[in-house]
Scaffold this motif. Structure first.
Motif, short mmCIF file in Angstrom:
data_model
loop_
_atom_site.label_atom_id
_atom_site.label_comp_id
_atom_site.label_asym_id
_atom_site.label_seq_id
_atom_site.Cartn_x
_atom_site.Cartn_y
_atom_site.Cartn_z
N THR A 107 0.85 -1.18 0.00
CA THR A 107 0.00 0.00 0.00
C THR A 107 0.89 1.23 0.00
OG1 THR A 107 -0.05 0.30 2.41
CG2 THR A 107 -1.65 -1.24 1.46
N ALA A 108 0.28 2.40 -0.13
CA ALA A 108 1.02 3.64 0.11
C ALA A 108 1.37 3.71 1.59
CB ALA A 108 0.17 4.84 -0.29
N TYR A 109 2.45 4.41 1.92
CA TYR A 109 2.85 4.49 3.32
C TYR A 109 1.74 5.08 4.19
CZ TYR A 109 5.06 6.14 7.59
OH TYR A 109 5.34 6.39 8.91
N GLY A 110 1.06 6.09 3.69
CA GLY A 110 0.00 6.73 4.46
C GLY A 110 -1.15 5.82 4.80
N ASP A 111 -1.32 4.75 4.04
CA ASP A 111 -2.42 3.80 4.26
C ASP A 111 -1.97 2.55 5.01
OD1 ASP A 111 -4.11 5.44 2.72
OD2 ASP A 111 -3.48 4.46 0.87
N ALA A 112 -0.67 2.45 5.29
CA ALA A 112 -0.09 1.19 5.76
C ALA A 112 -0.63 0.73 7.11
CB ALA A 112 1.43 1.31 5.82
N PRO B 15 7.96 6.87 2.31
CA PRO B 15 7.16 7.98 2.84
C PRO B 15 7.25 9.21 1.96
CG PRO B 15 9.23 7.86 4.03
CD PRO B 15 9.23 6.71 3.05
N LEU B 16 6.57 9.18 0.84
CA LEU B 16 6.73 10.19 -0.20
C LEU B 16 5.79 11.38 0.00
CD1 LEU B 16 6.87 7.77 -3.25
CD2 LEU B 16 8.81 8.93 -2.19
N THR B 17 6.26 12.55 -0.42
CA THR B 17 5.41 13.73 -0.47
C THR B 17 4.39 13.57 -1.60
OG1 THR B 17 7.03 14.82 -1.90
CG2 THR B 17 7.18 15.26 0.47
N ALA B 18 3.42 14.47 -1.66
CA ALA B 18 2.35 14.35 -2.64
C ALA B 18 2.86 14.37 -4.08
CB ALA B 18 1.32 15.46 -2.43
N ASP B 19 3.96 15.09 -4.32
CA ASP B 19 4.50 15.16 -5.69
C ASP B 19 5.55 14.09 -5.97
OD1 ASP B 19 6.67 16.04 -4.25
OD2 ASP B 19 6.85 17.98 -5.26
N TYR B 20 5.75 13.19 -5.02
CA TYR B 20 6.69 12.07 -5.13
C TYR B 20 8.17 12.51 -5.21
CZ TYR B 20 2.48 9.41 -6.20
OH TYR B 20 1.24 8.84 -6.14
N GLY C 124 12.45 11.07 7.94
CA GLY C 124 13.81 10.59 7.69
C GLY C 124 14.75 11.01 8.81
N HIS C 125 16.02 10.69 8.65
CA HIS C 125 17.08 11.01 9.62
C HIS C 125 16.92 10.24 10.94
CE1 HIS C 125 18.93 14.00 7.09
NE2 HIS C 125 17.79 14.65 6.97
N SER C 126 15.87 10.55 11.69
CA SER C 126 15.73 9.95 13.02
C SER C 126 14.76 8.77 13.04
CB SER C 126 15.26 11.00 14.02
OG SER C 126 14.02 11.56 13.62
#
Length: 210
Positions: free
Chosen positions: A65-70, A91-96, A102-104
């Motif tokens: 699934t998309a990360y937001g739906d996971a 974990p992509l932004t709306a424009d991919y 990230g990072h932490s």
């Protein structure tokens, strides 16, 4: 293996195609039952199953699934304690063209927190759906790499066996924390494919000096 694929979009359908070809027993489930049924019908040997309890008999679960739906999707498929969960999300932004975390932390680590009983392994997140659907062989001896990161040795071994059964080369990318590196690598791949116009017939790999 008995493998349940959650999601019937481009990645989910590509997984079902390659997993059935590799001889696995594949179940596919999705919020849209009609989409799951179509994916199953298009791939001999696959079956569409209801969301509730979809993970019950699986040796491995592929989160496509998309990360937001996971997290919401995982909450619906039954008890995941002791299950190998292959997280392919980014974990992509709306424009991919960017990452939302990230990072932490990483998508994989956040998913692992949400389903603490599952054995989460990051894999396939750097592989375009088009590449997965068409297969791992790029010709001239070139095989697409799948980077595998997990804290569970069993999860890593399972994801490795699945990737190799579909013809992919596997790169051991260490512990699950290293998903913090793999997710930006996927972001770079997406930029090169779409932003830089290289197309989807590309994949990151690692070369070794003889």
């Amino acid at each position: 293996m008995k493998i349940t694929v959650i999601g019937a979009g481009n990645m989910g359908s590509a997984f079902v195609k390659q997993l059935t070809r590799a001889g696995h027993q594949v179940s596919v489930t999705a919020r849209d039952g009609a989409k799951a049924a179509k994916v199953a019908a298009d791939n001999t040997g696959a079956k569409a199953v209801a969301v509730a309890g979809a993970a019950q008999d699986a040796d491995a679960v592929v989160l496509a699934t998309a990360y937001g739906d996971a997290v919401a999707a995982l909450a619906t498929v039954g008890d995941l304690r002791g299950k190998v969960l292959i997280d392919i999300t980014n974990p992509l932004t709306a424009d991919y063209m960017g990452l939302t975390i990230g990072h932490s932390t990483s998508a994989a680590e956040e998913i692992a927190k949400a389903v603490p009983g599952a054995e989460v392994v990051k894999a396939f997140n750097t592989v375009f759906a088009q590449v997965l659907a068409e297969g791992a062989d790029f010709g001239n001896g070139q095989k697409v790499s799948v980077f595998v990161a997990a804290d569970s040795a069993r999860a890593k071994q399972t994801a490795t066996a699945i990737a190799q059964s579909m013809g992919f080369t596997v790169v051991d990318a260490g512990g699950l924390k290293n998903a913090r590196y793999l997710e930006p690598l996927a972001g770079l791949n997406i930029y090169l494919g779409y932003g830089a116009g290289l197309g989807t017939g590309i994949a990151p790999t690692w070369i070794h000096k003889a």
